[in-house]
Write a protein that holds these residues in place. Structure first.
Motif, PDB file in Angstrom:
ATOM      1  N   GLU A 179       0.838  -1.201   0.000  1.00 11.42           N
ATOM      2  CA  GLU A 179       0.000   0.000   0.000  1.00 11.42           C
ATOM      3  C   GLU A 179       0.870   1.248   0.000  1.00 11.42           C
ATOM      4  OE1 GLU A 179      -3.666  -1.852   2.668  1.00 11.42           O
ATOM      5  OE2 GLU A 179      -2.486  -0.201   3.463  1.00 11.42           O
ATOM      6  N   MET A 210       2.509   1.860  -3.364  1.00 12.18           N
ATOM      7  CA  MET A 210       1.536   2.369  -4.321  1.00 12.18           C
ATOM      8  C   MET A 210       1.282   3.852  -4.063  1.00 12.18           C
ATOM      9  SD  MET A 210      -0.210   1.353  -6.870  1.00 12.18           S
ATOM     10  CE  MET A 210      -1.542   0.411  -7.554  1.00 12.18           C
ATOM     11  N   LEU A 211       1.056   4.180  -2.798  1.00 11.74           N
ATOM     12  CA  LEU A 211       0.757   5.555  -2.415  1.00 11.74           C
ATOM     13  C   LEU A 211       1.902   6.486  -2.791  1.00 11.74           C
ATOM     14  CD1 LEU A 211      -0.988   7.623  -0.840  1.00 11.74           C
ATOM     15  CD2 LEU A 211       0.244   6.942   1.210  1.00 11.74           C
ATOM     16  N   HIS A 251       2.364   6.848  -6.603  1.00 12.77           N
ATOM     17  CA  HIS A 251       1.244   7.608  -7.142  1.00 12.77           C
ATOM     18  C   HIS A 251       1.363   9.085  -6.774  1.00 12.77           C
ATOM     19  CE1 HIS A 251      -2.926   8.612  -8.069  1.00 12.77           C
ATOM     20  NE2 HIS A 251      -3.040   9.098  -6.857  1.00 12.77           N
ATOM     21  N   LEU A 299       1.739  11.917  -9.524  1.00  9.92           N
ATOM     22  CA  LEU A 299       0.526  12.691  -9.814  1.00  9.92           C
ATOM     23  C   LEU A 299       0.738  14.195  -9.606  1.00  9.92           C
ATOM     24  CD1 LEU A 299      -2.407  12.030 -10.684  1.00  9.92           C
ATOM     25  CD2 LEU A 299      -3.055  12.260  -8.294  1.00  9.92           C
ATOM     26  N   HIS A 324      -0.243  16.245  -7.324  1.00 11.34           N
ATOM     27  CA  HIS A 324      -1.581  16.790  -7.138  1.00 11.34           C
ATOM     28  C   HIS A 324      -1.682  17.385  -5.732  1.00 11.34           C
ATOM     29  CE1 HIS A 324      -5.908  15.992  -5.919  1.00 11.34           C
ATOM     30  NE2 HIS A 324      -6.002  16.908  -6.857  1.00 11.34           N
ATOM     31  N   ASP A 378      -3.970  18.306  -3.415  1.00 15.76           N
ATOM     32  CA  ASP A 378      -4.688  17.783  -2.263  1.00 15.76           C
ATOM     33  C   ASP A 378      -4.203  16.397  -1.853  1.00 15.76           C
ATOM     34  OD1 ASP A 378      -6.023  20.148  -2.779  1.00 15.76           O
ATOM     35  OD2 ASP A 378      -7.877  19.378  -1.916  1.00 15.76           O
ATOM     36  N   ARG A 398      -9.877  19.959   4.755  1.00 13.34           N
ATOM     37  CA  ARG A 398     -10.360  18.693   4.227  1.00 13.34           C
ATOM     38  C   ARG A 398     -11.762  18.370   4.758  1.00 13.34           C
ATOM     39  NH1 ARG A 398      -7.344  15.516   1.989  1.00 13.34           N
ATOM     40  NH2 ARG A 398      -5.489  16.002   3.193  1.00 13.34           N
ATOM     41  N   PRO A 407      -3.011   2.203 -13.483  1.00 19.32           N
ATOM     42  CA  PRO A 407      -2.973   1.183 -12.442  1.00 19.32           C
ATOM     43  C   PRO A 407      -4.398   0.907 -11.963  1.00 19.32           C
ATOM     44  CG  PRO A 407      -2.312   3.300 -11.536  1.00 19.32           C
ATOM     45  CD  PRO A 407      -2.540   3.512 -13.011  1.00 19.32           C
ATOM     46  N   SER A 408      -4.565  -0.111 -11.167  1.00 21.81           N
ATOM     47  CA  SER A 408      -5.839  -0.512 -10.559  1.00 21.81           C
ATOM     48  C   SER A 408      -6.766  -1.233 -11.537  1.00 21.81           C
ATOM     49  CB  SER A 408      -6.584   0.654  -9.897  1.00 21.81           C
ATOM     50  OG  SER A 408      -7.123   1.522 -10.865  1.00 21.81           O
ATOM     51  N   SER A 417      -7.918   5.914 -11.192  1.00 23.02           N
ATOM     52  CA  SER A 417      -6.464   5.953 -11.295  1.00 23.02           C
ATOM     53  C   SER A 417      -5.863   7.221 -10.710  1.00 23.02           C
ATOM     54  CB  SER A 417      -6.040   5.832 -12.755  1.00 23.02           C
ATOM     55  OG  SER A 417      -6.224   4.496 -13.162  1.00 23.02           O
ATOM     56  N   SER A 418      -6.687   8.228 -10.427  1.00 24.71           N
ATOM     57  CA  SER A 418      -6.139   9.441  -9.822  1.00 24.71           C
ATOM     58  C   SER A 418      -6.361   9.445  -8.316  1.00 24.71           C
ATOM     59  CB  SER A 418      -6.774  10.675 -10.449  1.00 24.71           C
ATOM     60  OG  SER A 418      -8.167  10.626 -10.272  1.00 24.71           O
ATOM     61  N   CYS A 419      -6.891   8.334  -7.788  1.00 28.15           N
ATOM     62  CA  CYS A 419      -7.271   8.288  -6.375  1.00 28.15           C
ATOM     63  C   CYS A 419      -6.339   7.357  -5.600  1.00 28.15           C
ATOM     64  CB  CYS A 419      -8.707   7.785  -6.260  1.00 28.15           C
ATOM     65  SG  CYS A 419      -9.226   7.502  -4.568  1.00 28.15           S
ATOM     66  N   ALA A 420      -5.566   7.921  -4.681  1.00 28.60           N
ATOM     67  CA  ALA A 420      -4.639   7.099  -3.905  1.00 28.60           C
ATOM     68  C   ALA A 420      -5.391   6.067  -3.062  1.00 28.60           C
ATOM     69  CB  ALA A 420      -3.769   7.979  -3.014  1.00 28.60           C
ATOM     70  N   LEU A 467      -6.187   3.166  -5.248  1.00 28.59           N
ATOM     71  CA  LEU A 467      -4.998   2.395  -5.608  1.00 28.59           C
ATOM     72  C   LEU A 467      -4.507   1.558  -4.435  1.00 28.59           C
ATOM     73  CD1 LEU A 467      -2.874   4.697  -7.920  1.00 28.59           C
ATOM     74  CD2 LEU A 467      -4.836   3.279  -8.408  1.00 28.59           C
ATOM     75  N   MET A 468      -4.570   2.140  -3.238  1.00 29.79           N
ATOM     76  CA  MET A 468      -4.116   1.388  -2.054  1.00 29.79           C
ATOM     77  C   MET A 468      -5.087   0.277  -1.695  1.00 29.79           C
ATOM     78  SD  MET A 468      -2.504   3.855   0.832  1.00 29.79           S
ATOM     79  CE  MET A 468      -3.757   5.120   0.922  1.00 29.79           C
ATOM     80  N   ARG A 469      -6.387   0.560  -1.909  1.00 32.82           N
ATOM     81  CA  ARG A 469      -7.427  -0.367  -1.438  1.00 32.82           C
ATOM     82  C   ARG A 469      -8.319  -0.756  -2.605  1.00 32.82           C
ATOM     83  NH1 ARG A 469      -6.912   3.797   2.939  1.00 32.82           N
ATOM     84  NH2 ARG A 469      -5.219   2.785   4.053  1.00 32.82           N
ATOM     85  N   CYS A 514     -13.679   7.017   1.560  1.00 35.55           N
ATOM     86  CA  CYS A 514     -13.151   8.166   0.804  1.00 35.55           C
ATOM     87  C   CYS A 514     -12.371   9.073   1.735  1.00 35.55           C
ATOM     88  CB  CYS A 514     -14.311   8.929   0.163  1.00 35.55           C
ATOM     89  SG  CYS A 514     -13.827  10.561  -0.455  1.00 35.55           S
ATOM     90  N   LEU A 536      -9.229  13.066  -1.087  1.00 37.97           N
ATOM     91  CA  LEU A 536      -7.967  13.500  -1.704  1.00 37.97           C
ATOM     92  C   LEU A 536      -8.256  14.359  -2.936  1.00 37.97           C
ATOM     93  CD1 LEU A 536      -6.264  10.005  -1.515  1.00 37.97           C
ATOM     94  CD2 LEU A 536      -5.933  11.914   0.016  1.00 37.97           C
ATOM     95  N   GLY A 556      -8.512  13.758  -6.013  1.00 40.64           N
ATOM     96  CA  GLY A 556      -7.910  13.433  -7.300  1.00 40.64           C
ATOM     97  C   GLY A 556      -8.992  13.277  -8.356  1.00 40.64           C
TER      98      GLY A 556
END
Ligand code: HEM
Ligand code: SF4
Ligand code: FES
Lengths: 262, 258
Positions: A105, A108-109, A112, A116, A118, A120, A187, B102-103, B166-169, B172-174, B215, B218, B220
């Motif tokens: 995990e 991947m994080l 990414h 990215l 990005h 946020d 957030r 990915p994913s 694919s833009s969401c960490a 991708l992690m889960r 959620c 993030l 993305g």
């Protein structure tokens, strides 16, 4: 019995989903709001040292119940810290569910987030990292204050910062808290849509800007405040342990404040 | 500055992942290609030229070439984008790295199957109208207010490209996370007056840590969706609803016999 069935079978006896995930999400946010707002107030209180030692003294006396009793009651402070500590622990327990735990995990994080670029997502990385730091930094600070609730004041606090060598921890904690808290509150507004208004995208831009202004404001205030305690601590080093006596008490010999240790 | 046919285009450098998971011999690796830029070149054009000139079996997906079908998502310098809508001139240093999203299950090189993932998501959120009303084609349908219909159509613009995933960490992690596309789908049926499902019904579908509560905001999805869907707003809205969904059950009936 229903709880045992749910535990083993993963579903409730009537087949519906547990409301627990909803409850935990609400508590995570509620504790976050409390801590975030509390940290703003906290910073304003400790920064009173920038105005004067007397003012900071008066504020600590107020928290010891000077508005009700003539005697100081540091137990009020100890109980308040214990309460904040409890909220802090609950928040950490709930929010840590979002950490990347397994190496896969994490990998991947990291890949990414770096690729990215990005805003946020990066802010979340900062939040998770500072959150992890605070497990340790925050706990040390809270425990010391809880068990030394009677030793808060212009000299006592400065001695702790300088002579007792707490300033490196406070410096790290300052950055961790201010970044984590302001990102967290931003957030939260996004997460629950509290500030979306009629144009959510415009609101987000404004909020993001406000977030940065708040971060810079509190970081600057915090650094100045810490510098003030360090300076007083250095000057007071040779009198380490002596308590502060407010100027007002010297002028008014019969003031009850005079009998009180600072 | 407009490109003209006479101008010799600049040289672009493409770095493209090549890998065929179904071939035991194949190892994932990057291959570099140099290609002259042409006026108005999109990644779709560039990839076709690369296939023509250098790599006849380079795999990538395109159908509509107009940002409608959602089949050409790929990671362009780390950002998930629709390749058919991405212009090479937006990369001033001329360096473009392409990776599959990915994913999703990788077929080969840049080609992934988003369909499988989307199928699973659709089943999970029960992506169809739930109604008890019997259809009677001899009667005129109940009218729907244009504003309400517009709201539904707005969210229905999703093309299932998978870019939000694919833009969401978190996604991708889960891998079990339902993703913005799934939560947007729930919001779509929620505004649709034809669907009779209640908040509690939706809670049964996504009321857990793989669903709405997973959620991490993030954003993305919000910042990369090529259709500009209001994902932050809709996810927040569903979160408020589901976080306060009524508790309809959980009690235990005990049967005692004898
Ligand atoms: C050991 C201490 C702490 C840890 C481990 C921690 C960890 C985290 C993490 C990982 C998140 C992100 C949660 C998510 O993405 O859903 C978060 C959110 C948040 N934190 Fe902390 N935190 C700690 C202390 C604090 C403190 C001291 C404050 C106050 C300044 C604070 C304020 C917030 C806020 C406002 C949020 C947003 C809440 C939400 O998203 O529901 N946290 N925390
Ligand atoms: S919500 Fe946007 S990014 Fe996600 S699948 Fe639909 S169109 Fe693509
Ligand atoms: S090919 Fe259809 S969206 Fe790009």
């Amino acid at each position: 019995m229903a709880s045992i069935i749910e535990g083993y079978l993963g579903k409730r006896v009537d087949g519906t989903r547990s409301r627990m995930p909803a409850r935990l999400d609400r508590w995570q946010s509620a504790t976050g709001v409390f801590l975030g707002l509390f940290m703003w107030a906290h910073m304003l209180f400790v920064s009173t040292i920038l105005i004067s030692k007397d003012f900071m003294y008066a504020v600590t006396r107020m928290f010891e119940g000077s508005f009700l009793f003539s005697e100081p009651h540091p137990v009020i402070v100890a109980l308040s810290v214990a309460f904040v500590f409890a909220v802090f622990i609950v928040h950490a327990g709930l929010a840590m569910r979002k950490f990347p735990y397994k190496w896969k995990e994490y990998k991947m994080l990291k890949t990414h987030a770096f690729a990215l670029r990005h805003g946020d997502t990066n802010l979340w990385m900062v939040q998770a990292f500072t959150g992890f730091m605070m497990f340790f930094l925050g706990s040390v600070h809270l425990y010391i204050l809880m068990s030394n609730a009677d030793k808060i004041g212009p000299f006592a606090s400065s001695d702790r910062v300088w002579s007792e060598g707490m300033w490196p921890l406070y410096l790290l904690l300052l950055f961790a808290v201010e970044l984590h808290g302001s990102i967290g509150l931003y957030r939260l507004c996004m997460k629950w849509g509290w500030c979306n208004g009629s144009d959510a995208r415009a609101a987000r831009k404004r909020l993001k800007k406000a977030k940065w202004i708040i971060t810079v404001f509190f970081l600057t205030l915090g650094l100045l405040t810490l510098a003030a305690y360090i300076k007083i601590g250095q000057e007071h080093r040779s009198h380490y342990g002596e308590r502060y006596h407010p100027a007002a008490a010297l002028v008014l010999p019969y003031s009850p404040v005079q009998e009180v240790r600072s | 500055m407009p490109d003209t046919a006479q101008n010799k285009g600049r040289m672009l450098t493409f770095e493209i992942l090549q890998y065929n998971p179904s071939d035991p011999e194949s190892k994932p690796h990057m291959v570099t290609y140099h290609l002259e830029e042409t006026p108005g070149m999109t990644l779709f054009v560039a990839l076709n030229m690369i296939r023509e000139k250098f790599e006849p079996d380079l795999a990538f997906d395109f159908v509509c070439r107009a940002g409608i079908c959602g089949s050409c998502g790929m990671m362009v310098n780390g950002k998930p984008l629709l390749a058919c809508r991405t212009l090479t001139r937006d990369y001033p240093d001329g360096h473009i790295q392409l990776m599959p999203m990915p994913s999703f299950k990788l077929i080969k090189d840049l080609s992934v199957v988003t369909g499988q993932w989307m199928d699973k998501m659709s089943k999970r959120v029960e992506s169809w109208i739930h109604t008890k009303e019997e259809h009677d084609i001899t009667r005129i349908e109940e009218p729907v207010e244009p504003e309400v219909a517009d709201e539904t159509f707005e969210l229905d613009r999703c093309i299932e490209c998978g870019i939000c995933v694919s833009s969401c960490a978190t996604a991708l992690m889960r891998p079990d996370f339902v993703g913005a596309v799934g939560l947007n789908r729930i919001a779509r049926f929620d505004v649709d007056p034809h669907d009779e499902r209640t908040t509690e019904d939706y809670y049964e579908l996504v009321g857990d840590d793989n669903g709405i509560f997973g959620c991490m905001t993030l954003l993305g999805c919000e910042d990369h969706c090529p259709k500009n869907l209001p994902l932050q707003e809709k996810i927040a809205y569903m979160r408020r609803k589901l976080a306060t969904a009524k508790d309809t059950g959980g009690g235990l009936e005990i049967r005692v016999e004898g």
